[in-house]
Scaffold this motif. Structure first.
Motif, mmCIF file in Angstrom:
data_model
loop_
_atom_site.group_PDB
_atom_site.id
_atom_site.type_symbol
_atom_site.label_atom_id
_atom_site.label_comp_id
_atom_site.label_asym_id
_atom_site.label_seq_id
_atom_site.Cartn_x
_atom_site.Cartn_y
_atom_site.Cartn_z
ATOM 1 N N ILE A 196 45.104 37.381 -8.509
ATOM 2 C CA ILE A 196 46.501 37.618 -8.151
ATOM 3 C C ILE A 196 46.880 39.085 -8.325
ATOM 4 C CG2 ILE A 196 47.615 37.166 -10.397
ATOM 5 C CD1 ILE A 196 49.644 35.404 -8.711
ATOM 6 N N ILE A 197 46.214 39.802 -9.229
ATOM 7 C CA ILE A 197 46.489 41.243 -9.348
ATOM 8 C C ILE A 197 46.029 41.958 -8.089
ATOM 9 C CG2 ILE A 197 45.912 43.344 -10.616
ATOM 10 C CD1 ILE A 197 45.856 41.731 -13.168
ATOM 11 N N PHE A 201 49.581 43.094 -6.600
ATOM 12 C CA PHE A 201 50.060 44.344 -7.194
ATOM 13 C C PHE A 201 50.132 45.481 -6.181
ATOM 14 C CE2 PHE A 201 50.151 43.997 -12.028
ATOM 15 C CZ PHE A 201 50.506 42.665 -11.978
ATOM 16 N N SER A 202 49.365 45.404 -5.090
ATOM 17 C CA SER A 202 49.573 46.378 -4.010
ATOM 18 C C SER A 202 50.952 46.197 -3.391
ATOM 19 C CB SER A 202 48.484 46.223 -2.944
ATOM 20 O OG SER A 202 47.261 46.751 -3.399
ATOM 21 N N HIS A 203 51.416 44.939 -3.331
ATOM 22 C CA HIS A 203 52.791 44.694 -2.871
ATOM 23 C C HIS A 203 53.795 45.290 -3.856
ATOM 24 C CE1 HIS A 203 52.186 42.202 0.633
ATOM 25 N NE2 HIS A 203 51.442 41.335 -0.025
ATOM 26 N N TRP A 204 53.616 44.996 -5.139
ATOM 27 C CA TRP A 204 54.598 45.479 -6.120
ATOM 28 C C TRP A 204 54.627 46.998 -6.139
ATOM 29 C CZ3 TRP A 204 56.364 41.325 -5.300
ATOM 30 C CH2 TRP A 204 55.942 40.093 -5.776
ATOM 31 N N SER A 205 53.499 47.641 -5.872
ATOM 32 C CA SER A 205 53.468 49.098 -5.843
ATOM 33 C C SER A 205 54.449 49.656 -4.822
ATOM 34 C CB SER A 205 52.040 49.577 -5.522
ATOM 35 O OG SER A 205 52.006 50.984 -5.347
ATOM 36 N N TYR A 206 54.366 49.184 -3.570
ATOM 37 C CA TYR A 206 55.244 49.767 -2.552
ATOM 38 C C TYR A 206 56.677 49.266 -2.662
ATOM 39 C CZ TYR A 206 54.634 45.604 0.544
ATOM 40 O OH TYR A 206 54.613 44.339 1.089
ATOM 41 N N VAL A 207 56.884 48.031 -3.125
ATOM 42 C CA VAL A 207 58.255 47.543 -3.313
ATOM 43 C C VAL A 207 58.966 48.376 -4.369
ATOM 44 C CG1 VAL A 207 59.643 45.614 -4.178
ATOM 45 C CG2 VAL A 207 57.844 45.180 -2.502
ATOM 46 N N LEU A 208 58.336 48.555 -5.519
ATOM 47 C CA LEU A 208 58.953 49.341 -6.583
ATOM 48 C C LEU A 208 59.124 50.793 -6.161
ATOM 49 C CD1 LEU A 208 56.988 47.892 -9.647
ATOM 50 C CD2 LEU A 208 59.365 47.404 -9.017
ATOM 51 N N SER A 261 53.702 37.264 -12.187
ATOM 52 C CA SER A 261 53.086 36.800 -10.941
ATOM 53 C C SER A 261 52.141 35.658 -11.302
ATOM 54 C CB SER A 261 52.292 37.929 -10.270
ATOM 55 O OG SER A 261 53.075 39.095 -10.121
ATOM 56 N N SER A 262 52.310 34.488 -10.674
ATOM 57 C CA SER A 262 51.505 33.353 -11.096
ATOM 58 C C SER A 262 51.321 32.346 -9.978
ATOM 59 C CB SER A 262 52.156 32.666 -12.297
ATOM 60 O OG SER A 262 51.400 31.532 -12.685
ATOM 61 N N TRP A 263 50.078 31.837 -9.870
ATOM 62 C CA TRP A 263 49.792 30.684 -9.032
ATOM 63 C C TRP A 263 49.650 29.424 -9.887
ATOM 64 C CZ3 TRP A 263 45.618 34.216 -6.619
ATOM 65 C CH2 TRP A 263 46.180 34.954 -5.570
ATOM 66 N N ALA A 264 50.148 29.501 -11.120
ATOM 67 C CA ALA A 264 50.078 28.361 -12.028
ATOM 68 C C ALA A 264 51.449 28.140 -12.666
ATOM 69 C CB ALA A 264 49.017 28.593 -13.092
ATOM 70 N N ARG A 357 47.775 54.281 -3.432
ATOM 71 C CA ARG A 357 48.599 54.139 -4.638
ATOM 72 C C ARG A 357 48.680 52.667 -5.063
ATOM 73 N NH1 ARG A 357 51.551 58.167 -1.884
ATOM 74 N NH2 ARG A 357 53.159 56.723 -1.145
ATOM 75 N N GLY A 358 48.673 51.755 -4.100
ATOM 76 C CA GLY A 358 48.655 50.347 -4.441
ATOM 77 C C GLY A 358 47.382 49.957 -5.161
ATOM 78 N N VAL A 359 46.243 50.476 -4.706
ATOM 79 C CA VAL A 359 44.971 50.200 -5.363
ATOM 80 C C VAL A 359 44.953 50.856 -6.747
ATOM 81 C CG1 VAL A 359 42.466 50.441 -5.212
ATOM 82 C CG2 VAL A 359 43.804 50.003 -3.133
#
Length: 382
Positions: A196-197, A201-208, A261-264, A357-359
């Motif tokens: 999930i990271i 986290f590439s999404h969270w990078s550009y959103v933030l 962030s969780s799939w559980a 930057r996302g990576v």
């Protein structure tokens, strides 16, 4: 009408088929193409590329796409006249294909993450800069209706000084033992690029970054809560990738972001994604489509007293942000922007540097989890 050829590699996957082919390129085709600043229109002409010949043929026949080739013919189609190469393959296959496309002089657009590690992501981004081709990476969540409403509030200085951001994302993904899983099995195998990271986290990078500012440091805890799952063939397998991550990120201007962030996790909120922003003058909670606010003047004054029943309905203190215009599919909006960038040289800041930057954030988050410490994130030089 002008046509623009688009090589679409990996289009037989879930995202490639639904969001990029059907809801973006074919929808644009049905609308009569992309309107340019001059008033002229340009029509996308897709060439479907993938590893599964049967799926490609079925997609072609179902949607009236005349051109398709299986994956071994990638070099052949790169020798053609198509201007854009698009990649939505699994992450480990992406960098090599992007490098080949840029060597062939194609403008390149791709899904995130750009690569599986920062060194490779930097190589791809630096090659793009040196080659002079136009390049972009999918950052679809910026055009979700809920986040566009949140952006409007920021632009209007609704929050005053932004203090903190809380991101809650996820849902229960069935293990496959009793009900089939609603995500592919490779998502839970680290050796296949799962986790999930890596996924989020590439999404969270550009959103933030786009809404609140650059991420300057991260503390992260990763977990594999569900150790065994069942794959598409009914076979049990060990889940080697993280299915949940809990992070605290430090942003520019002393803003703190907390991200779960969780799939559980079972959903007890208005949407699968919620972003709460708290500021000195007001707060907002945005989901995928909706957004609600609470201004300082309308903030209740609760007092802690667990000995009496709760009588106040805190949900009633929030006001919805109106939908003032009809909004398109987020992927389609960005596709139109990239096509106009290629054809008319319109600005397009969501490039491979943003992808790198996302990576970088993903890698720093894994490092933080492994070493159990805060990890600072330096500004990248491409």
């Amino acid at each position: 009408m002008q046509e623009i050829g688009i090589i679409m590699n990996g289009v037989t996957g879930r995202m490639g088929t639904n969001q990029h082919l059907i809801r973006s390129i074919l929808a644009i085709r049905d609308e009569g193409g992309v309107e340019l600043p001059s008033g002229e229109r340009v029509m996308p002409d897709p060439l479907l590329v993938g590893r599964n010949e049967r799926k490609l043929r079925e997609l072609s026949e179902e949607h009236g796409v005349d051109r398709w080739l299986t994956d071994p013919d990638l070099e052949t189609c790169l020798d053609g006249d198509d201007e854009i190469y698009f990649d939505s393959q699994v992450t480990p296959r992406r960098p090599e294909a992007l490098l080949k496309a840029m060597e062939a002089g194609k403008d390149v657009y791709c899904e995130k993450p750009l690569a599986g590690d920062l060194e490779t992501a930097l190589e791809v981004a630096q090659t793009a800069e040196r080659s002079g081709v136009k390049h972009g990476i999918v950052q679809d969540k910026l055009w979700l209706p809920g986040l566009l409403k949140l952006q409007r509030l920021i632009d209007q200085d609704f929050f005053g000084d932004i203090l903190s951001v809380r991101v809650e994302f996820g849902y229960w993904v069935f293990t496959g033992h009793i009900q089939p899983a609603q995500r592919p099995s490779w998502n839970y195998r680290a050796e296949d690029g799962g986790g999930i990271i890596d996924d989020m986290f590439s999404h969270w990078s550009y959103v933030l970054e786009n809404l609140f500012g650059r991420v300057e440091a991260v503390r992260c805890l990763e977990k594999t809560h569900v150790p065994e799952r069942v794959d598409e063939n009914g076979e049990a397998y060990e889940a080697t990738a993280d299915d949940a991550a809990y992070a605290i990120m430090e942003l520019e201007d002393d803003v703190v972001a907390q991200l779960n962030s969780s799939w559980a996790v079972r959903v007890n909120r208005d949407d699968l994604l919620e972003i709460q922003v708290d500021g000195t003058r007001g707060s907002a909670v945005a989901g995928l489509r909706d957004c609600k606010t609470q201004h300082h003047a309308n903030t209740p004054k609760p007092e802690w007293n667990p000995d009496t029943p709760k009588e106040h309905d805190f949900y009633e203190d929030w006001e919805p942000v109106p939908t003032n215009r009809e909004l398109e599919n987020a992927f389609k909006i960005q596709w139109k922007k990239f096509i106009r960038h290629v054809v008319s040289d319109e600005p397009f800041p969501w490039d491979f540097a943003a992808g790198a930057r996302g990576v970088q954030l993903t890698e720093a988050s894994y490092q933080s989890a492994d070493e159990q410490r805060r990890v600072a994130i330096d500004e990248l030089e491409i």
